[in-house]
Design an enzyme around this catalytic site. Structure first.
Site, mmCIF file in Angstrom:
data_model
loop_
_atom_site.group_PDB
_atom_site.id
_atom_site.type_symbol
_atom_site.label_atom_id
_atom_site.label_comp_id
_atom_site.label_asym_id
_atom_site.label_seq_id
_atom_site.Cartn_x
_atom_site.Cartn_y
_atom_site.Cartn_z
ATOM 1 N N LYS A 190 -43.096 31.287 60.137
ATOM 2 C CA LYS A 190 -41.970 30.782 60.932
ATOM 3 C C LYS A 190 -42.479 30.416 62.332
ATOM 4 O O LYS A 190 -42.861 31.293 63.105
ATOM 5 C CB LYS A 190 -40.857 31.831 61.065
ATOM 6 C CG LYS A 190 -39.591 31.188 61.647
ATOM 7 C CD LYS A 190 -38.596 32.178 62.182
ATOM 8 C CE LYS A 190 -38.834 32.576 63.604
ATOM 9 N NZ LYS A 190 -38.824 31.476 64.598
ATOM 10 N N SER A 244 -43.037 38.562 72.044
ATOM 11 C CA SER A 244 -42.741 39.520 73.109
ATOM 12 C C SER A 244 -42.776 40.961 72.596
ATOM 13 O O SER A 244 -42.571 41.218 71.403
ATOM 14 C CB SER A 244 -41.363 39.213 73.695
ATOM 15 O OG SER A 244 -40.398 39.334 72.680
ATOM 16 N N THR A 245 -42.977 41.871 73.515
ATOM 17 C CA THR A 245 -43.008 43.296 73.165
ATOM 18 C C THR A 245 -41.649 43.741 72.618
ATOM 19 O O THR A 245 -41.573 44.517 71.656
ATOM 20 C CB THR A 245 -43.423 44.103 74.416
ATOM 21 O OG1 THR A 245 -44.756 43.702 74.744
ATOM 22 C CG2 THR A 245 -43.391 45.598 74.168
ATOM 23 N N GLY A 248 -41.393 42.591 69.124
ATOM 24 C CA GLY A 248 -42.387 43.351 68.350
ATOM 25 C C GLY A 248 -41.833 44.688 67.895
ATOM 26 O O GLY A 248 -42.044 45.128 66.762
ATOM 27 N N GLU A 266 -49.228 41.146 68.218
ATOM 28 C CA GLU A 266 -49.899 40.615 69.422
ATOM 29 C C GLU A 266 -48.785 40.353 70.419
ATOM 30 O O GLU A 266 -48.002 39.416 70.238
ATOM 31 C CB GLU A 266 -50.599 39.293 69.098
ATOM 32 C CG GLU A 266 -51.712 39.390 68.096
ATOM 33 C CD GLU A 266 -52.981 39.947 68.686
ATOM 34 O OE1 GLU A 266 -53.074 40.085 69.927
ATOM 35 O OE2 GLU A 266 -53.879 40.275 67.903
ATOM 36 N N CYS A 300 -50.103 34.706 77.378
ATOM 37 C CA CYS A 300 -49.966 36.163 77.272
ATOM 38 C C CYS A 300 -50.975 36.892 78.150
ATOM 39 O O CYS A 300 -50.703 37.979 78.624
ATOM 40 C CB CYS A 300 -50.103 36.588 75.819
ATOM 41 S SG CYS A 300 -51.581 35.955 75.036
ATOM 42 N N GLU A 397 -43.434 40.897 82.543
ATOM 43 C CA GLU A 397 -44.133 39.671 82.198
ATOM 44 C C GLU A 397 -43.205 38.504 82.521
ATOM 45 O O GLU A 397 -42.165 38.342 81.877
ATOM 46 C CB GLU A 397 -44.470 39.681 80.699
ATOM 47 C CG GLU A 397 -45.261 38.467 80.296
ATOM 48 C CD GLU A 397 -45.524 38.405 78.814
ATOM 49 O OE1 GLU A 397 -44.589 38.625 78.029
ATOM 50 O OE2 GLU A 397 -46.674 38.138 78.443
#
Ligand code: NAD
Length: 498
Positions: A190, A244-245, A248, A266, A300, A397
């Site tokens: 995706k 993004s965290t 994730g 990642e 990133c 971030e």
């Protein structure tokens, strides 16, 4: 002050040929018939509409990938044959480099000349690197105690779900697809909803190269629908995610709640660049600027926190600001441009709101901070000094052209500041002193350390995070192993003298 350049090219200079889901070797409408807009960040205008994949489409794509894995030729063919097809695909990519570069430029606002010279050729080389590894996958013969013959087989993990972000649509596609194809997996990918165009073109080229139907399925759609359908699917064996965290964390929860599929993540970063007194100030300022402004800060590993030792701080700051003011922001098709627009309105507004936070929380705005032009999502290179480590602009971030600059005195202070983040993706160190470089590289908790360079990537160099920047490597043979699993086979040896 930075001005907006524009050479007048518009998105009509590239025709979008592929707008539908790619499932089982065919371009198809989505089950719901729904479509979504993809936007040109240079203007905010619609480029085209793309078929919107949802849970039903992911189900169909997973069935195709499962069938291709369980019964199809891909995992069973000699690995050298897989390699030949991957090499052919790489050739077709190189032949179409200009069209592919233009697609990423109109979709993501990336610099056309960078896409053409770097993103696309690097991606075809990633395919070649893993094609070369396909016939070097093997297990081991083991010296098991007792009268047994034991060995391991390295088997493809099965059906993989790849979910990728928008900042490097081509690079991310091939960092995921290449090692998993070489391993013999089949997959559903995706792309990010902001940047589906090049992924669909790559699917078309994969078919031309001979990738069998069902092996690679590309389903554009949104995160909470198509993305979540991948992470919670009962028949996907592994999900490989870059993004993004926050997302994730959701992916990991969905994997745990469904079939305990393997997960690699990642995620985000807030990478430090630490510049010591013995650095060449001019070169260090160039490196710091590139570290935050490359790809408009939508990277990133962007060096969003820059720590400079007190002996050179004032001169460094002066040079940095001069260089930032001369940085050229403008139409990403213009070869003079060094920075294009942010990817979309959301990202544009998010970056601007962090700039406001920085001002409100008392950081000093040295340069930038404003938008450019009267259309599109352009933001000036922005540098804050006097940044305190607990400010939002030092911790979050931002994913835009915004640098947080800070002075330090000792190496101990630099280590403490560099590690004062929940992330651990990368770090840069600028010094001529080998002891300083060695001490720093061992003390910083991050997956990649660049000494006297930045953004130095290689297909054979593992890349991935520490801490909340994720786990599991993209690049290198480590990435190939993410898509393999080890099977142990044991047989007795009767009448053996051993
Ligand atoms: P994002 O997390 O919002 O989206 C990434 C992908 O996840 C997209 O395809 C999106 O549709 C999908 N997604 C969103 N919600 C989902 C859900 N609930 N379930 C499943 N999928 C979902 O990130 P983004 O804004 O596209 O990208 C920026 C982020 O990616 C930054 O944090 C950046 O640091 C990170 N990133 C990391 C690396 C790395 O290698 N570590 C590389 C590039 C980008």
């Amino acid at each position: 002050m930075t001005e907006l350049t524009n050479n007048g090219r518009d998105c009509s200079s590239v025709t979008v040929k592929f707008t539908k889901l790619f499932i089982n070797g065919q371009f198809l409408d989505s089950v719901s018939g729904k479509t979504f807009e993809t936007i040109d960040p240079r203007t905010g205008e619609v480029i085209t509409r793309i078929s919107e994949g949802t849970r039903e489409d992911i189900d169909i794509a997973v069935k195709a990938a499962r069938h291709a894995f369980d019964f199809g030729p891909w995992p069973r063919m000699p690995p050298s044959e897989r390699a030949k097809i991957m090499m052919k695909w790489a050739e077709l990519i190189d032949e179409n480099v200009e069209e592919l570069a233009a697609l990423d430029t109109i979709d993501a606002g990336k610099l056309y000349h960078m896409c053409k010279a770097v993103d696309i050729p690097t991606a075809s080389n990633t395919l070649r690197y893993y094609a070369g590894a396909a016939d070097k996958i093997h297990g081991e013969v083991l010296k098991m105690s007792g009268k047994f013959h034991a060995y391991t087989l390295m088997e493809p993990i099965g059906v993989v779900g790849h979910i990728i972000p928008w900042n490097f649509p081509t690079t991310m596609f091939f960092l995921k697809v290449s090692p998993s194809l070489a391993a013999g997996c089949t997959m559903v990918l995706k792309p990010a909803e902001q940047t589906p165009l090049s992924a669909l073109f790559y699917a078309h080229l994969a078919k031309l190269a001979g990738v069998p139907d069902g092996v690679l399925n590309v389903v554009p759609g949104f995160g909470p629908t198509a993305g979540a359908a991948i992470s919670s699917h009962m028949d996907i064996d592994k999900v490989s995610f870059t993004g993004s965290t926050e997302v994730g964390r959701e992916i990991m929860q969905a994997a745990a709640k469904s079939n305990l599929k393997q997960v690699s993540l990642e995620l985000g970063g807030k990478s430090p660049l630490i510049i010591f007194d013995d650095a060449d100030i001019d070169k260090a300022a160039d490196l710091a600027l590139l570290g935050i402004l490359f790809n408009k800060g939508e990277v990133c590993v962007a060096s969003s926190r820059v720590f400079v030792q007190e002996g050179i701080y004032n001169e460094f700051e002066k040079k940095l600001v001069e260089k930032a003011k001369a940085w050229v922001v403008g139409d990403p098709f213009d070869p003079k441009s060094q920075q294009g627009p942010q990817v979309d309105k959301n990202q544009f507004e998010k970056v601007l709101s962090y700039i406001e936070h920085g001002k409100r929380q008392g950081a000093t705005l040295l340069t930038g901070g404003k938008t450019l032009g009267n259309k599109g999502y352009y933001i000036q290179p922005t540098i804050f000094s006097d940044v305190k480590e607990d400010m939002l602009i030092a911790q979050d971030e931002i994913f835009g052209p915004v640098m947080a600059l800070k002075k330090f005195r000792t190496i101990e202070e630099a280590i403490k500041s560099a590690n004062n983040t929940r992330y651990g993706l990368a770090a840069g160190i600028v010094t001529k002193n080998i002891d300083t470089a060695n001490t720093m590289s061992r003390s910083i908790r991050a997956g990649t350390i660049w000494i006297n360079c930045y953004f130095a990537f290689g297909d054979d160099v593992p890349f991935g995070g520490y801490k909340m920047s994720g786990f599991g490597k993209d690049s290198g043979l480590d990435a190939l192993h993410k898509y393999l699993q080890v099977k142990s086979v044991v047989t007795p040896i009767y009448d053996s003298p051993w």
